[in-house]
Design a protein around this motif. Structure first.
Motif, short mmCIF file in Angstrom:
data_model
loop_
_atom_site.label_atom_id
_atom_site.label_comp_id
_atom_site.label_asym_id
_atom_site.label_seq_id
_atom_site.Cartn_x
_atom_site.Cartn_y
_atom_site.Cartn_z
N SER A 6 0.86 -1.18 0.00
CA SER A 6 0.00 0.00 0.00
C SER A 6 0.90 1.24 0.00
O SER A 6 2.09 1.15 0.30
CB SER A 6 -0.89 0.01 1.25
N ASP A 8 1.09 3.59 2.19
CA ASP A 8 1.67 3.76 3.54
C ASP A 8 2.77 2.73 3.79
O ASP A 8 3.82 3.05 4.35
CB ASP A 8 0.60 3.65 4.62
N ASP A 9 2.53 1.47 3.41
CA ASP A 9 3.53 0.43 3.63
C ASP A 9 4.79 0.71 2.82
O ASP A 9 5.91 0.51 3.29
CB ASP A 9 2.97 -0.94 3.29
N MET A 11 5.85 3.62 2.00
CA MET A 11 6.53 4.72 2.69
C MET A 11 7.41 4.18 3.80
O MET A 11 8.58 4.54 3.92
CB MET A 11 5.51 5.71 3.27
N TYR A 12 6.86 3.28 4.63
CA TYR A 12 7.66 2.70 5.72
C TYR A 12 8.83 1.89 5.18
O TYR A 12 9.93 1.93 5.72
CB TYR A 12 6.79 1.82 6.63
N ARG A 141 7.47 -2.44 9.94
CA ARG A 141 6.16 -1.76 9.92
C ARG A 141 5.37 -2.03 8.64
O ARG A 141 4.15 -2.11 8.67
CB ARG A 141 6.40 -0.25 10.10
N CYS A 142 6.05 -2.24 7.53
CA CYS A 142 5.32 -2.49 6.28
C CYS A 142 4.58 -3.82 6.29
O CYS A 142 3.65 -4.01 5.50
CB CYS A 142 6.24 -2.37 5.06
N ASP A 146 -2.45 -1.59 7.36
CA ASP A 146 -3.30 -0.61 8.03
C ASP A 146 -3.93 -1.18 9.29
O ASP A 146 -4.97 -0.71 9.75
CB ASP A 146 -4.39 -0.13 7.07
#
Length: 158
Positions: A6, A8-9, A11-12, A141-142, A146
């Motif tokens: 995703s 966000d993932d 990004m991490y 974190r990835c 969410d």
């Protein structure tokens, strides 16, 4: 089916770099004297984790970057997955103090995860005072998305 990280993932994943990590950790301290008499040892923990990974296929996958960075990275099944690389046995000299445990945790958590493998580790730590054991998890974190993907400690403790 293509399964991309995703936004966000991704990004991490890309935030990891020299001196920066985005993995998370949990620590559980177990007192066998307070349990049902069953002992936890390394082979039992490996078998438990391997059994529970069926509920968490993401923990058997690696991240593969797309050529030239033209799209977000992909989740790919690791054909060489070996649970014993991820579940590790460690110990502190007996009688292991809280300070010694904290130093071990600091060393483990300061090291980046190997991006060529599924990005998580779990340590069974022996040698704590009173015959206690600790389980330390380290998860990128990835992997957690969410919140739809549980952290490994959530799945092995029931």
């Amino acid at each position: 089916m293509v399964n991309r990280l995703s936004p966000d993932d991704a990004m991490y994943y890309f935030l990891d770099g020299a001196g920066t990590t985005t993995h998370l950790g949990t620590l559980s301290i177990l007192d066998p004297a307070q349990g049902d008499g069953a002992t936890l040892d390394y082979p039992r923990l490996v078998a438990l984790v391997e059994n529970r990974l069926q509920q968490m296929p993401r923990y058997r996958q690696t991240v593969t970057e797309v050529s030239l960075g033209l799209a977000r990275p992909l989740w790919i099944d690791d054909p060489d997955f070996d649970v014993t690389f991820h579940v590790r046995l460690s110990a502190i000299p007996q009688p292991g103090s809280d300070t010694q445990l904290q130093e071990l945790i600091a060393r483990v958590m300061s090291r980046p995860l190997d991006r060529r493998r599924p990005m998580w580790e779990l340590y069974l730590i022996e040698g704590l005072t009173g015959g206690r054991l600790a389980i330390l998890t380290k998860t990128h974190r990835c992997l957690l998305g969410d919140g739809s993907h549980p952290e490994i400690s959530e799945v092995i403790t029931d």
